[in-house]
Enzyme design. Structure first.
Site, PDB file in Angstrom:
ATOM      1  N   CYS A 230       3.204 -11.361  -6.565  1.00  0.00           N
ATOM      2  CA  CYS A 230       3.353 -10.122  -5.807  1.00  0.00           C
ATOM      3  C   CYS A 230       3.594 -10.360  -4.319  1.00  0.00           C
ATOM      4  O   CYS A 230       4.336  -9.604  -3.679  1.00  0.00           O
ATOM      5  CB  CYS A 230       2.124  -9.235  -6.012  1.00  0.00           C
ATOM      6  SG  CYS A 230       0.562 -10.000  -5.530  1.00  0.00           S
TER       7      CYS A 230
ATOM      8  N   HIS B 130      -3.719  -7.815  -5.337  1.00  0.00           N
ATOM      9  CA  HIS B 130      -2.302  -7.427  -5.351  1.00  0.00           C
ATOM     10  C   HIS B 130      -1.821  -7.224  -3.918  1.00  0.00           C
ATOM     11  O   HIS B 130      -2.611  -6.995  -2.999  1.00  0.00           O
ATOM     12  CB  HIS B 130      -2.137  -6.140  -6.161  1.00  0.00           C
ATOM     13  CG  HIS B 130      -0.718  -5.813  -6.498  1.00  0.00           C
ATOM     14  ND1 HIS B 130       0.100  -6.654  -7.217  1.00  0.00           N
ATOM     15  CD2 HIS B 130       0.047  -4.720  -6.196  1.00  0.00           C
ATOM     16  CE1 HIS B 130       1.286  -6.093  -7.371  1.00  0.00           C
ATOM     17  NE2 HIS B 130       1.286  -4.926  -6.748  1.00  0.00           N
TER      18      HIS B 130
ATOM     19  N   ASP C 272       6.296  -0.679  -4.253  1.00  0.00           N
ATOM     20  CA  ASP C 272       5.798  -1.889  -4.903  1.00  0.00           C
ATOM     21  C   ASP C 272       6.943  -2.571  -5.636  1.00  0.00           C
ATOM     22  O   ASP C 272       7.220  -2.257  -6.800  1.00  0.00           O
ATOM     23  CB  ASP C 272       4.672  -1.547  -5.873  1.00  0.00           C
ATOM     24  CG  ASP C 272       3.949  -2.786  -6.383  1.00  0.00           C
ATOM     25  OD1 ASP C 272       4.411  -3.902  -6.072  1.00  0.00           O
ATOM     26  OD2 ASP C 272       2.928  -2.644  -7.080  1.00  0.00           O
TER      27      ASP C 272
END
Length: 678
Positions: A430, A474, A490
């Site tokens: 991520c 994350h 995202d």
């Protein structure tokens, strides 16, 4: 009536010393999980040495040897890397003294010192862990310490009794049980005051979880841990999994490899001062929309001030600090479980008018490097009709090109890392996707920043709460769009939708890297999962209702009671509680008083009479031991010497004031004579 042979001996007995050493080991054992594990072998060596001294196989250590041993222990603590004025170092020194004290325990008063230090160390242990298992272990340690205290006040005859161990443990447990009602009453109603002093925290090595400087590998490492980060209970309907973005830190500065909060090294206090001066918190920057969401969070200790909440959270506890970039910080490092009540407006708009300082930070890029990405950003922005169109174009690129989500990305080196990721490896976690996305936004002149925290969590049906663990760590991006303010994007969800919708385990199912370093993780074994969730639910209840019972909770409880009861019934209730406790004590003390102690020599003589009775030789109640010995010898002439010897030794113990050591030899001889009567 006190046995006339019971006396408080100044010299500690062998069995008393064994009890003391066992209690020391039980007290020290849990510290091995938090402090240098070599403290336990030190304790075992001291124990072995002391036992040899008692048996006469070794000499008592002299003063110089004691000082040398102490110096070695201090050197060991220094080599272990602990700071001198830290909690870990102070407790380690106390444990060393506790272990070495056994080498010089000679008298009963020395044993008292060891036991009282043990009581203190049981309390100190809760500075390291306040779990329900730690509480249960603390109770066990208290029972064994008290049993050791009882054993060291007994005579040798009492210690040699067959039921001595069980009796000591039983009496110790009963004493603790008698204190239980008063403990509960004090816990519930005793006013809770703020501490007059607190223990300073110097342990940087104790910090866990998300940190304020992130490189791509950091969160990947967190994803390999199933350690608990925090638990959340919602007041109302639980949000969907893809809406649970737990905001922790906002990272604005990129040095070509790592992301951090600012371009200078700030500690947590200085960071709060910086945001107060340049980007102060203001509710006027938030346009509230939709219904609010209320929830309670219990954070595990991390040694850091960062708290993780949904954005934006408006109604918070007085113990926290709100910053202008919508992060939440505790006013002090979280070194104990921390309870937070919060309210958030998920659909609110933030910063419709962007401040100049915030804009400058959200557009900053390194002066050189990643030229290919810079050129691509300019070209794609020129091809887009608006900023929002450009954002969607970049997001779409992550789905059109062959990008992969993995915990095992290739190394990118120390320079041009964005270029290498976007146009060469195309494999990452991520942080890779969020970092490259923010870079592309800034290169096109659009304010953007990276946000790190946690995504989702595991719902516990038994406890009705959400458990967020380290593998839920994350990173995502926020982009400022004119007329809309800060919006969350995202890019990881474009590459791996299952990471956002279902969690990390499903997202990594294709490569099998989820918790690969933890073979016995409960997530990997279905039969362990139910047990794990049930235990976690019990632990959550402990944290919420016991550790979370603070002055505010107490005030709410008392207010509820006062609202339902007038002053007279309330006074009657409190009086009845105290009277009940005193009655309970009187009853228990009366029961204990009935348990008369029988000296060991009397126990042996009773066995002697029973064995003779099996041969038809019955002792009358009025017969003295001497008279009975004469009669028994005449009826069983083959064992007359044994009978007379046993009776003589018994009478000597009863009527001659011998030393405890002489009693030990007499008891041994009596047991041998008893075996001859079988």
């Amino acid at each position: 009536m006190i046995d006339k042979h019971y006396k408080i001996s100044q010299q500690i007995t062998y069995r008393g010393m064994i009890w003391l050493l066992a209690a020391q080991l039980v007290v020290m054992l849990p510290f091995a999980f938090f402090l240098p594990i070599w403290l336990i072998p030190v304790m075992l060596v001291a124990t072995y040495w002391r036992i040899r001294v008692i048996k006469g196989n070794a000499a008592q250590p002299k003063l110089l040897l004691n000082l040398f041993i102490l110096a070695l222990g201090v050197a060991g603590i220094w080599v272990s890397g602990m700071r001198l004025l830290s909690l870990d170092a102070m407790v380690s020194l106390l444990l060393l003294g506790f272990a070495f004290k056994s080498l010089e325990v000679i008298r009963q008063r020395d044993a008292l010192v060891v036991v009282f230090i043990g009581y203190f160390l049981v309390a100190v242990g809760f500075l390291f862990s306040q779990s329900i298992l730690a509480g249960a272990y603390g109770v066990v340690a208290l029972i064994i310490l008290t049993a050791a205290l009882i054993a060291n006040q007994q005579s040798s005859a009492q210690q040699l009794s067959q039921n001595a161990t069980r009796s000591n443990l039983g009496l110790s447990t009963m004493m603790l049980f008698q204190c239980l009602p008063l403990m509960i009453l004090v816990f519930v109603f005793m006013p809770r005051f703020s501490p007059l002093w607190v223990i300073p925290s110097f342990e940087s090595q104790a910090k866990t979880g998300v940190t304020d400087t992130i490189t791509p590998g950091d969160i990947a490492n967190l994803a390999k841990s199933d350690e608990l980060a925090f638990r959340v209970s919602f007041k109302g309907q639980r949000p969907a999994q893809h809406e649970l973005y737990w905001r922790g830190l906002v990272l604005n500065n990129f040095d070509g490899k790592s992301w951090q909060q600012l371009d200078n090294a700030y500690d947590s206090f200085e960071l709060g001062m910086y945001y107060d001066q340049h980007m102060p918190w203001s509710e006027t920057n938030i346009t509230q929309q939709g219904e609010p969401l209320e929830y309670d969070v219990i954070y595990e200790k991390t040694g850091q001030p960062w708290l993780f909440t949904l954005t934006p959270s408006l109604t918070l506890d007085k113990q926290v600090k709100q910053l202008g970039d919508y992060r939440i910080m505790a006013k002090n490092d979280v070194v104990t479980p921390f309870l937070l009540n919060a309210k958030t407006y998920p659909n609110a708009k933030r910063d419709l008018n962007l401040g100049e300082q915030t804009r400058r930070l959200a557009l900053a890029l390194p002066s050189r490097g990643d030229n290919k990405t810079r050129e691509a950003a300019k070209q794609w922005r020129a091809e887009s009709a608006s900023d929002e169109d450009y954002v969607n174009k970049v997001m779409t690129r992550f789905t059109e090109k062959e990008y992969y989500y993995t915990l095992k990305p290739p190394l990118l080196g120390n320079s041009n890392t964005i270029d290498k990721f976007l146009f060469e490896s195309q494999r990452g976690f991520c942080v890779h996707y969020a970092g490259s996305f923010v870079y592309l936004m800034r290169a096109a002149g659009i304010p953007a920043r990276m946000v790190v925290g946690y995504l989702g969590g595991e719902w516990n049906e038994a406890g009705q709460y959400l458990a967020v663990r380290q593998y839920d760590a994350h990173a995502w991006a926020e982009v400022w769009i004119k007329g809309q303010g800060w919006k969350r994007y995202d890019p990881t969800g474009m590459v791996s939708p299952s990471r956002v919708e279902s969690g990390l385990e499903e997202a990594l199912s294709h490569e099998g890297s989820f918790l690969e370093g933890q073979f016995f993780s409960a997530q990997k074994f279905e039969w362990l999962d139910g047990i794990r969730k049930k235990m976690d639910s019990i632990q959550y209840g402990w944290r919420r209702w016991v550790l979370g019972y603070d002055s505010e909770s107490q005030a709410n409880l008392l207010q509820t009671i006062l609202n339902k009861m007038s002053s007279i019934p309330l006074a009657a209730l409190v009086g009845a509680l105290f009277i009940g406790i005193f009655l309970f004590w009187f009853v228990m003390l009366g029961l204990l008083k009935r348990q008369r102690y029988e000296s060991y020599e009397h126990q042996l003589y009773r066995k002697f009479c029973k064995r003779l009775a099996k041969h038809g030789i019955i002792r009358e109640q009025q017969q003295t031991p001497s008279e009975f010995a004469v009669i028994a010898s005449s009826q069983w002439p083959e064992k007359s010497d044994t009978i007379r010897s046993f009776s003589l030794i018994y009478q000597q113990i009863c009527y001659v004031d011998n030393a405890d050591q002489a009693h030990d030899q007499s008891f041994k001889k009596m047991r041998q004579l008893l075996s001859e009567l079988r």
